[in-house]
Design an enzyme around this catalytic site. Sequence first.
Site, PDB file in Angstrom:
ATOM      1  N   GLU A 315       0.851  17.239 -79.557  1.00 46.07           N
ATOM      2  CA  GLU A 315       1.219  17.261 -80.968  1.00 46.07           C
ATOM      3  C   GLU A 315       1.480  15.848 -81.460  1.00 46.07           C
ATOM      4  O   GLU A 315       2.358  15.155 -80.932  1.00 46.07           O
ATOM      5  CB  GLU A 315       2.481  18.104 -81.183  1.00 46.07           C
ATOM      6  N   CYS A 316       0.744  15.415 -82.462  1.00 49.02           N
ATOM      7  CA  CYS A 316       0.916  14.122 -83.120  1.00 49.02           C
ATOM      8  C   CYS A 316       0.864  12.976 -82.106  1.00 49.02           C
ATOM      9  O   CYS A 316      -0.215  12.518 -81.768  1.00 49.02           O
ATOM     10  CB  CYS A 316       2.194  14.102 -83.949  1.00 49.02           C
TER      11      CYS A 316
END
Length: 436
Positions: A315-316
């Site tokens: 994530e990110c």
Amino acid sequence: MRGLVLGGTSSGVGKTVATLAAIRAFEDAGHAVQPAKAGPDFIDPSHHAVVADRPSRTLDTWLEGTDGLRRNYRRGEGDLCLVEGVMGLYDGDGSSTAMVAEALDLPVVLVVDAKAGMESVAATALGFREYAARIDRDIDVAGVIAQRAHGGRHADGIRDALPDELDYFGRIPPTPELEIPDRHLGLEMGDESQVDDNALATAADHLRVDALLETARAPPEPAGGVDTHEGTTDARIAVAEDAAFCFTYPATLERLRDRAEVVTFAPTAGDDLPDCDGVYLPGGYPELHVSELAASPALDTIGERASEGLPILGECGGLMTLSESLTTADGETGEMAGVLPAEIEMRDRYQALDHVELRATEETLTADSGGFLRGHEFHYSEASVGRDARFAFEMERGDGIDGERDGLTEYRTLGTYAHVHAESGAFDRFLDAVEL
């Protein structure tokens, strides 16, 4: 567990400092505090955790829904929950502080900047209280904490000006030592820039703990009970945890640990990827640790194991690390794991900031084909993707990776700019996919 929401009149009014002082005041009075944060932020909760000595819970109606919000709240521990708001009380269409307070039926203590006002503080608070009826929302603004207020005549003037329906819960004196440094994405993390303990203790002395405690109340029970996840698995999940990977919701780790064995590793410290059945790379600050990540044996192993079909979710910051390269705003470039066909470059201003909704265009690690996920994105980086890039999601709301899509996928690896909460079901779906 009873609770209170500390809402602000605007961003930058001093909600975080007021919340930390309130936590300290209750702890000093012998009450165990469960801190929480309205909205999807990771940074303010890190400061809560330092003062309260327990993780701060994330409360966001967009990410979790009303029942998910109530379940998450109920999983907290302590005598009292103090919820720090996000932005101004009514700001935010996806999940405002007011929405969180209404979903939990908790009273709001309004943090008002009083450095240049007395009666105007009362007028402001009264306006915030009456505005709820104007927009037909059940928001109980119970009183104020006067931020940056002096004692004596200043404090007395604020207290005397408040109407009977608004309580004066104390003040936070002007204290430079309580200012928290910031950078891109917000304040510095709690373990990097802890507030001065003596200054915090002094501020806590000016809060009316008994009055706050009397005002607090318990929220409604969630429908279906607190525990709704599936049964345990035999999976072993490796979770990156260090200064580069520090954006993890407590509820996510709880869900993973409820259903699987979790082992953590620190890529920036030279840890290799441990033996595992799946990998979770959360967000954080990989751009501040490019050289350490480029030299980390974990990234080489992740690249090898990904090609063998190991399920990996990033994530990110995790997406950035799974890419081919990462270039800082100063021009430093480092090779990353090379699993996903993208080159990442940092920019001087944020590239996306919003609650998001994603629709899965194919079956993927966190959703079935056609399924929807809600999350949040906030990043300063930009991804240049290869022509052969495959995306798992189309954006119903938000920017994603290219303005229309998110979820770069290769082998059984998925990298998104979106952060999702455990209440979305995404991590249960991830664990189910790992077990296949």
